[in-house]
Motif scaffolding. Sequence first.
Motif, mmCIF file in Angstrom:
data_model
loop_
_atom_site.group_PDB
_atom_site.id
_atom_site.type_symbol
_atom_site.label_atom_id
_atom_site.label_comp_id
_atom_site.label_asym_id
_atom_site.label_seq_id
_atom_site.Cartn_x
_atom_site.Cartn_y
_atom_site.Cartn_z
ATOM 1 N N VAL A 277 3.562 -0.539 -27.719
ATOM 2 C CA VAL A 277 3.102 -0.457 -26.337
ATOM 3 C C VAL A 277 1.601 -0.726 -26.331
ATOM 4 C CG1 VAL A 277 2.707 1.083 -24.376
ATOM 5 C CG2 VAL A 277 4.919 1.103 -25.550
ATOM 6 N N VAL A 278 1.178 -1.657 -25.473
ATOM 7 C CA VAL A 278 -0.242 -1.973 -25.333
ATOM 8 C C VAL A 278 -0.667 -1.524 -23.936
ATOM 9 C CG1 VAL A 278 -1.936 -3.844 -25.200
ATOM 10 C CG2 VAL A 278 -0.063 -3.973 -26.858
ATOM 11 N N ILE A 279 -1.746 -0.771 -23.873
ATOM 12 C CA ILE A 279 -2.209 -0.300 -22.557
ATOM 13 C C ILE A 279 -3.510 -1.020 -22.203
ATOM 14 C CG2 ILE A 279 -2.916 1.711 -21.208
ATOM 15 C CD1 ILE A 279 -1.122 3.393 -23.120
ATOM 16 N N GLY A 280 -3.463 -1.820 -21.133
ATOM 17 C CA GLY A 280 -4.643 -2.573 -20.717
ATOM 18 C C GLY A 280 -4.240 -3.910 -20.122
ATOM 19 N N GLY A 281 -5.224 -4.594 -19.512
ATOM 20 C CA GLY A 281 -4.881 -5.844 -18.827
ATOM 21 C C GLY A 281 -5.884 -6.961 -19.020
ATOM 22 N N GLY A 282 -6.640 -6.910 -20.124
ATOM 23 C CA GLY A 282 -7.646 -7.956 -20.349
ATOM 24 C C GLY A 282 -7.306 -8.836 -21.540
ATOM 25 N N ASN A 283 -8.317 -9.614 -21.967
ATOM 26 C CA ASN A 283 -8.200 -10.467 -23.155
ATOM 27 C C ASN A 283 -7.682 -9.709 -24.362
ATOM 28 O OD1 ASN A 283 -9.116 -13.113 -22.905
ATOM 29 N ND2 ASN A 283 -11.267 -12.480 -22.825
ATOM 30 N N GLY A 307 -1.656 -4.901 -10.235
ATOM 31 C CA GLY A 307 -0.808 -6.096 -10.225
ATOM 32 C C GLY A 307 -1.426 -7.260 -10.980
ATOM 33 N N PRO A 308 -0.670 -8.381 -11.126
ATOM 34 C CA PRO A 308 -1.132 -9.515 -11.928
ATOM 35 C C PRO A 308 -2.471 -10.091 -11.485
ATOM 36 C CG PRO A 308 0.960 -10.016 -10.805
ATOM 37 C CD PRO A 308 0.677 -8.571 -10.577
ATOM 38 N N ASP A 309 -2.755 -10.089 -10.173
ATOM 39 C CA ASP A 309 -3.985 -10.710 -9.690
ATOM 40 C C ASP A 309 -5.226 -9.924 -10.090
ATOM 41 O OD1 ASP A 309 -2.358 -12.541 -8.581
ATOM 42 O OD2 ASP A 309 -2.442 -11.713 -6.543
ATOM 43 N N ALA A 310 -5.064 -8.624 -10.305
ATOM 44 C CA ALA A 310 -6.229 -7.789 -10.647
ATOM 45 C C ALA A 310 -6.527 -7.805 -12.150
ATOM 46 C CB ALA A 310 -5.980 -6.356 -10.196
ATOM 47 N N MET A 311 -5.612 -8.358 -12.926
ATOM 48 C CA MET A 311 -5.805 -8.363 -14.388
ATOM 49 C C MET A 311 -6.992 -9.221 -14.766
ATOM 50 S SD MET A 311 -2.509 -8.893 -16.717
ATOM 51 C CE MET A 311 -1.622 -7.548 -17.407
ATOM 52 N N SER A 312 -7.797 -8.786 -15.752
ATOM 53 C CA SER A 312 -8.890 -9.670 -16.160
ATOM 54 C C SER A 312 -8.375 -10.771 -17.093
ATOM 55 C CB SER A 312 -10.064 -8.893 -16.756
ATOM 56 O OG SER A 312 -9.667 -8.231 -17.911
ATOM 57 N N ALA A 313 -7.206 -10.591 -17.686
ATOM 58 C CA ALA A 313 -6.578 -11.718 -18.398
ATOM 59 C C ALA A 313 -6.129 -12.725 -17.338
ATOM 60 C CB ALA A 313 -5.381 -11.229 -19.194
ATOM 61 N N THR A 314 -6.431 -13.996 -17.545
ATOM 62 C CA THR A 314 -6.097 -15.008 -16.530
ATOM 63 C C THR A 314 -4.578 -15.184 -16.435
ATOM 64 O OG1 THR A 314 -6.138 -16.804 -18.135
ATOM 65 C CG2 THR A 314 -8.229 -16.280 -17.058
ATOM 66 N N SER A 315 -4.126 -15.853 -15.373
ATOM 67 C CA SER A 315 -2.672 -16.063 -15.240
ATOM 68 C C SER A 315 -2.166 -16.910 -16.407
ATOM 69 C CB SER A 315 -2.347 -16.733 -13.905
ATOM 70 O OG SER A 315 -3.132 -17.883 -13.756
ATOM 71 N N HIS A 316 -3.038 -17.798 -16.911
ATOM 72 C CA HIS A 316 -2.676 -18.617 -18.069
ATOM 73 C C HIS A 316 -2.409 -17.716 -19.290
ATOM 74 C CE1 HIS A 316 -3.090 -22.044 -20.849
ATOM 75 N NE2 HIS A 316 -3.786 -21.226 -21.596
ATOM 76 N N GLU A 317 -3.299 -16.719 -19.478
ATOM 77 C CA GLU A 317 -3.125 -15.807 -20.622
ATOM 78 C C GLU A 317 -1.907 -14.905 -20.445
ATOM 79 O OE1 GLU A 317 -7.026 -14.256 -20.304
ATOM 80 O OE2 GLU A 317 -7.732 -15.240 -22.111
ATOM 81 N N GLN A 318 -1.669 -14.477 -19.205
ATOM 82 C CA GLN A 318 -0.482 -13.637 -18.954
ATOM 83 C C GLN A 318 0.783 -14.428 -19.285
ATOM 84 O OE1 GLN A 318 -0.590 -11.538 -15.078
ATOM 85 N NE2 GLN A 318 -2.785 -11.901 -15.059
ATOM 86 N N GLU A 319 0.767 -15.699 -18.881
ATOM 87 C CA GLU A 319 1.931 -16.548 -19.149
ATOM 88 C C GLU A 319 2.094 -16.762 -20.660
ATOM 89 O OE1 GLU A 319 1.881 -20.077 -16.629
ATOM 90 O OE2 GLU A 319 3.018 -21.074 -18.234
ATOM 91 N N PHE A 320 0.946 -16.937 -21.333
ATOM 92 C CA PHE A 320 0.972 -17.132 -22.795
ATOM 93 C C PHE A 320 1.606 -15.910 -23.466
ATOM 94 C CE2 PHE A 320 -1.281 -16.749 -26.955
ATOM 95 C CZ PHE A 320 -0.770 -17.893 -27.548
#
Length: 449
Positions: A277-283, A307-320
């Motif tokens: 389990v990873v907790i966080g939403g960035g790089n 939600g996804p839009d607030a994540m500092s990881a870009t949508s490209h990274e989320q998809e990756f």
Amino acid sequence: MKDSAAIASGRLSPSEYQHNFDEVRPPLDRLQAAVDSSRCLFCYDAPCVEACPTGIDIPSFIRKISTGNLKGAAIDILSENIMGGMCARVCPTEILCEQSCVRKAGEGKPVRIGLLQRHATDWLLGNDIQSFQRAPATGKRVAVVGGGPAGLSCAHRLAMLGHSITVFEARPKLAGLNEYGIAAYKTPHQFAQREVDFILGIGGIDVSIGQALGRDITLERVRRDYDAVFLGIGLTGTKDLGVAGEDLSGVEDAVAYIERLRQAADLSKLPIGRSIVVIGGGNTAVDIAVQAKRLGAEDVTMAYRRGPDAMSATSHEQEFAQVNGVRIKYWSRPVRLTGSDRHVTAAEFEYTQLDSMGRLTGTGETFTLAADQVFKAIGQMLVPDPIVSGAQQVLEMQDGKIAVDGDRKSSLPNVWAGGDCITGVDLTVQAVQDGKVAAHAIDRYLRLT
Ligand SMILES: Cc1cc2nc3c(=O)[nH]c(=O)nc-3n(C[C@H](O)[C@H](O)[C@H](O)COP(=O)(O)OP(=O)(O)OC[C@H]3O[C@@H](n4cnc5c(N)ncnc54)[C@H](O)[C@@H]3O)c2cc1C
Ligand code: SF4
């Protein structure tokens, strides 16, 4: 008793490790570079230049690639961004230069600026060409504390301007997070160290390895012994989750684990859990999640409180992350970590939502994920001790970081700062820009003193 095989090394075959940690984005060959460079419209007032934090003249370098002048292209890039090679590998181009490419608006497909940048800079480094010279010596001495992207960028520009630099670095190697943090598959083959060699190749930069500010040297002393000081010490603290069970074994700091991964001589010796389990939403969260999967973890879930839009990881990274088999659970915040025999076995979350005022609140509904390992990736913070302990004059801080003006000048007369330790965007390219801007400001100051 915790199943000892739940966290184990050697989950994969040697060829699987090799394949999983090989470069994820291969370079362009000559033909591809010719085709891509021919798509550039060489816009006047090109929006991509504005969108690059280091202001590289992108149309100019792409035009040079299209005419076969790779040396000229590389010099265009490196004159503005001495880590143009690393940035070509790690910049989130989808939200920077390529986001504003006119071809993207017209055809949905931007010119691949990052890969073209890599094509030119790899050529220069591969041919061992030292393209920058030092100006005549000024006799001025500058201390650069921290040998990451911000510090090395500042040191290189000051060396070019004729000053003598000493870089004080706490760790055994230079390059900061380029060496110890960036995902392994973005920059394999010791590229960070090859780039350091190129940067130091200009001359005039002494390196003092294993020297930590606050432990071996003090800010007072470097301020006294040098004409100016640049602080590029990054963020070395990790934010806590603040929930029960955080002290259980198996609950780890993501950045510290990535550092072990990046320095591992043999990845098959690196233990990883089955359920992560990873907790966080960035790089950092994306990087630890994907690398855990690539080390052979069976089930990896990233949990993020918005939600996804607030994540500092870009949508490209989320998809990756998702393409790599990572499950992302949005609107989930940790409530507690539970374990058996002092080892974590599960993470409990509460679903979240925004209330009518736009504030994040819990819904009261919870769920639990099984976990042999929990990685904390909710952010890094500046550890102020090195810059405040024993100081007679204390640096002003802003939002927990070093306060600076537009020249990256701090509240102390001869101290500048840049990179992650000041407020702004935490990206390699921004750290390089901070170092460059500060170097020019320091140069102006030194010429008046
Ligand atoms: C896991 C992870 C993945 C990332 N991935 C990306 C990415 O893909 N793309 C991207 O653009 N950005 C990425 N980033 C962000 C990027 O790495 C940073 O923004 C960048 O490295 C900041 O450069 P810096 O020089 O300010 O700090 P750092 O790179 O942290 O360098 C600071 C240097 O100072 C040294 N130091 C610290 N304290 C002291 C002291 N007291 N005395 C002496 N030396 C000291 C450190 O050892 C280090 O060498 C990532 C960050 C992390 C954590
Ligand atoms: S440094 Fe990064 S943002 Fe700037 S042009 Fe190169 S890839 Fe794009």
